[in-house]
Design a protein around this motif. Structure first.
Motif, PDB file in Angstrom:
ATOM      1  N   PRO A   1      -9.985   3.860   5.780  1.00 16.73           N
ATOM      2  CA  PRO A   1      -8.747   3.096   5.635  1.00 16.73           C
ATOM      3  C   PRO A   1      -8.653   2.313   4.311  1.00 16.73           C
ATOM      4  N   PRO A   5      -2.584   2.509   3.815  1.00 17.12           N
ATOM      5  CA  PRO A   5      -1.502   1.553   3.560  1.00 17.12           C
ATOM      6  C   PRO A   5      -1.921   0.100   3.766  1.00 17.12           C
ATOM      7  N   GLN A   6      -2.870  -0.153   4.661  1.00 15.77           N
ATOM      8  CA  GLN A   6      -3.172  -1.548   4.955  1.00 15.77           C
ATOM      9  C   GLN A   6      -4.036  -2.205   3.889  1.00 15.77           C
ATOM     10  N   TYR A   7      -4.997  -1.456   3.334  1.00 19.58           N
ATOM     11  CA  TYR A   7      -5.986  -2.108   2.474  1.00 19.58           C
ATOM     12  C   TYR A   7      -5.819  -1.792   0.996  1.00 19.58           C
ATOM     13  N   ALA A   8      -4.926  -0.912   0.636  1.00 21.39           N
ATOM     14  CA  ALA A   8      -4.728  -0.595  -0.781  1.00 21.39           C
ATOM     15  C   ALA A   8      -3.279  -0.859  -1.153  1.00 21.39           C
ATOM     16  N   PRO A   9      -2.946  -2.134  -1.446  1.00 23.64           N
ATOM     17  CA  PRO A   9      -1.551  -2.433  -1.779  1.00 23.64           C
ATOM     18  C   PRO A   9      -1.183  -1.860  -3.146  1.00 23.64           C
ATOM     19  N   GLY A  10       0.099  -1.789  -3.407  1.00 24.44           N
ATOM     20  CA  GLY A  10       0.566  -1.300  -4.707  1.00 24.44           C
ATOM     21  C   GLY A  10       0.514   0.208  -4.773  1.00 24.44           C
ATOM     22  N   ASP A  53       1.327   8.646   4.798  1.00 25.28           N
ATOM     23  CA  ASP A  53       0.928   7.444   5.529  1.00 25.28           C
ATOM     24  C   ASP A  53       1.324   6.194   4.755  1.00 25.28           C
ATOM     25  N   ARG A  54       1.083   6.230   3.458  1.00 27.90           N
ATOM     26  CA  ARG A  54       1.295   5.037   2.655  1.00 27.90           C
ATOM     27  C   ARG A  54       2.768   4.783   2.364  1.00 27.90           C
ATOM     28  N   LEU A  55       3.495   5.868   2.118  1.00 26.94           N
ATOM     29  CA  LEU A  55       4.862   5.713   1.628  1.00 26.94           C
ATOM     30  C   LEU A  55       5.879   5.741   2.756  1.00 26.94           C
ATOM     31  N   GLY A  90       5.015   5.878   6.142  1.00 26.40           N
ATOM     32  CA  GLY A  90       4.583   5.225   7.379  1.00 26.40           C
ATOM     33  C   GLY A  90       4.224   6.193   8.484  1.00 26.40           C
TER      34      GLY A  90
END
Lengths: 178, 635
Positions: free
Chosen positions: B159, B163-168, B240-242, B244
């Motif tokens: 993880p 998305p939770q731990y790598a902002p930006g 996942d990051r973009l 959701g």
């Protein structure tokens, strides 16, 4: 042509830097100055500290600070009252309707000094920088349009679309009239 | 064009006219747009190689930065955030922008020459591949310059990269850079397979194919089977990051370990994607320096194929500490150790070749010797970390860092540097300096071993990977200082290499067609080769064509001169089957790559970029495939 390319590059660098910069340890004088908000007499609205303006409002547009704010939101149990923004014993945050003002200074004062009817003061639990990070994050919860700097979903059960998929509030009923 | 019969064949005119007409048909137009439009595999290969070496240089500077930071406890050269970016950039850059592309680049240049054809199969795809690769590299490095460089490690584990731990956008940059390099690599893989299967010179049966070409054939199949896994992985990560989605979110039914499986199902074969071409280079260079054909051709080919197959059965040894079932761990320990068998067969074949030969100690040969020593050492530690108990102990320590630098630098970069010294005269037409070359080989070999061997000890002492600093009371200080100082020696070797390569391009002694008196077909043409490679397609009568036909190479004729034409032969016996046209220069691959890049980079910021960005891509592709009515369009 060359000058224009340089200009585009410079703008991209500024924007990129602003959104992606990570200040892991704030300069102590800056941190102290960030506390100098000048709210109006009733504690709603007011002037942000000069240094906040000088920094370019990094707590609203910087991905790292927003991500940290989201972490603090969980760690300090904001969820306990406001849930994932939908509200529980505390008011909802995602409907864009704020009792004590939606501007950064009002939110900062709300977090630092608390508000009547249940909102506790966090001035002894969070540093000034952390309060500003929370201010920035809380604003994205109620945001009406998506921003590329906002954090994405958490690795947990989902109750609402991620902040970067705003507006989450579109699915909600209109805010109650006062 | 006037006055020339429509269907002009090379049998109708004398040799001078053949060469003049071929040069006109195959030439790249002058000027900027001509350079953009070219589909000549030699020009594109040269660009590819130079670009990859620029990335090597940049990645090496990052390595030095890390050594600067780690030289002393509590170092102040880099902060933790920048250090995270630097080690991620170093790994991602070296694996995705240097190691894999440079091997494919060498193949793009050499394979068509070695199999005796005039251009690579799908030459426009080849041009497209280079532009995509360049765009991916620029994306990564521009992002780094903007303080947006990925900071999640070259493996991007969720993880932490999620998305939770790598902002930006840092992790997105990494994931999308992968997409770029995968597209580029897949394109080249397809071209090489088709070139090797269908465009070999008449008479080059399967048992006469140069071993570097065999290596690239096996590698290309590995690329085609391994890369889709990482593309699925990186695309899922971006989604996942973009958007959701929940591919890697256990709370919603996703799976964190799924990422590691997808990544290493690609990541382990990746090691062989880098290593196999290097073994092919060794096998192809050796004969010239020991003056005999390589020993055990069949054994070498079969061990390469075996390595290719086995490489897909051992990815889990990267995941021994994730708590997998015991039976799985035992299976993957066994399969990991099994790969030492075909690797050992190769080593023994080369030793036998040396044993029976009369060695000529030139620079490429020095690198081959450096390879033997270093790679065997790295292979030994490889067998060590294949066993679960030892791996559990040294997992994520500098022992592993030492191991994979021994196999990657010793196993791939040393042969590659030897290959550059060996094929440089073919590509540039001038020799590199023998005197400097000995210095380069010596400095790099000694510097490398001094810099990386102590890391084994550091790892056994417990120094973890990816830490940006360590405390003064830990016993790692002196060794780290020694490692950092030795890395300067290694860097000096590389600096000398770059100086030599740049200087020799202008002032090196002219090479002639075959400076090493080598047996394979790429030396049968001039150095550098003309745009059409061979005036007449050679006919192969044995495994070492230039040694067997010292006076004159038999050739095939009957090809058209007024359009780009190549000979298509059968897969097994290389019996001529047809004359086939080869595409002419075109700007469309460039536009297609540009629009694809806009789409891919845009998709980091908004999913709508995929929708709107696909329109220009479609226009570019339609332009690309629209029949233009050129002679090449005839059946």
């Amino acid at each position: 042509m060359k000058r224009r390319a340089a200009l585009v590059m410079a703008v991209a660098m500024l924007v990129g830097c602003q959104r992606e910069q990570r200040d892991l340890r704030l300069d102590p004088p800056v941190a102290a100055a960030l506390d100098q908000v000048a709210p109006t007499a009733n504690g709603i609205g007011g002037a942000p500290p000069d240094v906040y303006v000088a920094l370019g409002g990094p707590y609203e547009s910087n991905a790292y600070n927003l991500g940290e704010g989201k972490r603090l939101y969980t760690w300090f149990n904001c969820k306990g009252c406001h849930a994932d923004g939908g509200g529980a014993s505390g008011p909802a945050l995602m409907d864009g309707w704020w009792r004590y003002g939606a501007d950064p200074v009002s939110l900062f004062v709300s977090l630092r000094d608390g508000r009547p009817n249940g909102m506790p003061a966090y001035r002894d639990k969070l540093t000034t920088e952390q309060i500003w990070q929370l201010v920035g994050y809380v604003q994205t919860i109620g945001m009406a349009s998506a921003t590329t700097a906002a954090p994405s979903r958490n690795d947990e059960m989902q109750s609402r679309p991620a902040e970067n998929r705003a507006p989450a509030a579109a699915d909600l009923p209109t805010p109650p009239s006062r | 064009m006037t006055g020339i019969p429509h269907d002009l064949r090379d049998t109708e005119v004398d040799r001078d006219t053949v060469e003049r007409r071929l040069a006109e048909t195959w030439r790249t137009r002058r000027g900027f747009w001509g350079a953009i439009a070219t589909v000549d595999h030699k020009i594109i290969g040269r660009r590819y190689i130079v670009t990859a070496f620029v990335f090597l240089l940049l990645g090496g500077v990052l390595g030095l930065l890390m050594r600067w930071q780690l030289a002393t406890p509590e170092g102040r050269a880099l902060g933790p955030d920048l250090y995270n970016q630097v080690f991620t950039m170093h790994g991602a850059n070296m694996m995705f922008l240097f190691a894999v592309p440079v091997m494919e680049a060498m193949a793009v240049y050499l394979v068509p020459l070695m199999v005796g054809t005039r251009n690579i199969a799908f030459p426009r795809l080849n041009a497209f591949s280079y532009w995509i690769y360049l765009a991916g590299g620029l994306l990564l490095w521009v992002a780094f310059a903007l303080d947006m460089g990925p900071d999640i490690g070259w493996f991007g584990y969720v993880p932490l990269s999620g998305p939770q731990y790598a902002p930006g956008k840092r992790a997105d940059i990494w994931a999308q850079m992968i997409t770029f390099t995968e597209i580029a690599a897949l394109a080249v893989a397809v071209e090489i397979v088709v070139t090797v299967f269908k465009q070999r010179a008449p008479g080059m049966t399967l048992d006469r194919i140069p071993l570097f070409v065999w290596a690239m054939l096996v590698t290309s199949f590995i690329v085609m089977l391994a890369m889709p896994a990482i593309m699925v992985g990186s695309t899922s990560l971006i989604l996942d990051r973009l958007v959701g989605t929940h591919f890697f979110n256990p709370a919603e039914g996703g799976d964190v370990l799924l990422w590691q499986h997808l990544f290493w199902f690609f990541g382990h074969p990746e090691v062989y994607i880098i290593f196999l071409p290097a073994t092919g280079m060794i096998s192809s260079m050796l004969p010239a320096f020991v003056r005999r054909p390589v020993f055990g051709y069949l054994a070498l080919v079969l061990s390469m194929v075996t390595i290719g197959i086995l490489s897909f059965g051992l990815w889990v040894h990267h995941m021994f500490t994730t708590g997998l079932p015991r039976l799985g761990e035992s299976f993957f320990t066994a399969s990991s150790m099994a790969i030492a068998v075909p690797a050992g067969v190769q080593i023994f074949c080369w030793i036998a070749t040396l044993w029976d030969g009369r060695p000529v100690f030139r620079t490429p040969f020095l690198f081959i010797l450096a390879f033997f020593f270093t790679f065997v050492l790295g292979g030994m530690t490889g067998v060590m970390v294949a066993s679960v108990p030892l791996d559990t102990q040294v997992h994520d320590t500098y022992f592993v860092v030492a191991h994979f630098h021994y196999v990657l630098i010793g196993g791939a970069v040393f042969p590659l540097l030897g290959a550059v010294y060996y094929w440089y005269p073919k590509i540039v037409g001038r020799m590199m300096s023998e005197r400097l070359g000995r210095w380069v080989a010596g400095l790099i070999f000694v510097g490398f071993n001094l810099a990386f061997f102590p890391m084994h000890i550091l790892g056994l002492q417990g120094m973890p990977r990816r830490v940006y600093t360590y405390q003064a009371d830990l016993p790692w200080g002196p060794l780290n200082m020694f490692v950092s100082l030795s890395s300067l020696m290694l860097a000096a070797g590389f600096l000398l290499f770059f100086i030599d390569a740049v200087r020799s391009a202008r002032s090196g002694p002219p090479a002639g067609d075959n400076p090493w008196d080598s047996p394979s077909l790429e030396w049968a043409t001039t150095s550098p080769p003309p745009p059409y490679n061979f005036a007449r397609i050679p006919v192969v009568t044995g495994p070492s064509p230039l040694w067997e036909n010292r006076d004159e190479l038999p050739v095939a004729s009957g090809l058209r001169l007024d359009r780009r034409e190549i000979v298509i032969t059968s897969v097994a016996d290389a019996v001529p089957e047809a004359r086939e046209s080869s595409p002419r220069d075109s700007l469309w691959p460039f536009w297609a790559a540009l629009t694809t890049s806009v789409l891919l980079i845009g998709s980091i910021f908004s999913p709508w970029a995929v929708v709107w960005g696909s329109i220009p891509v479609a226009i570019a592709l339609i332009g690309w495939f629209w029949p233009k009515g050129t002679p090449e369009d005839e059946a």
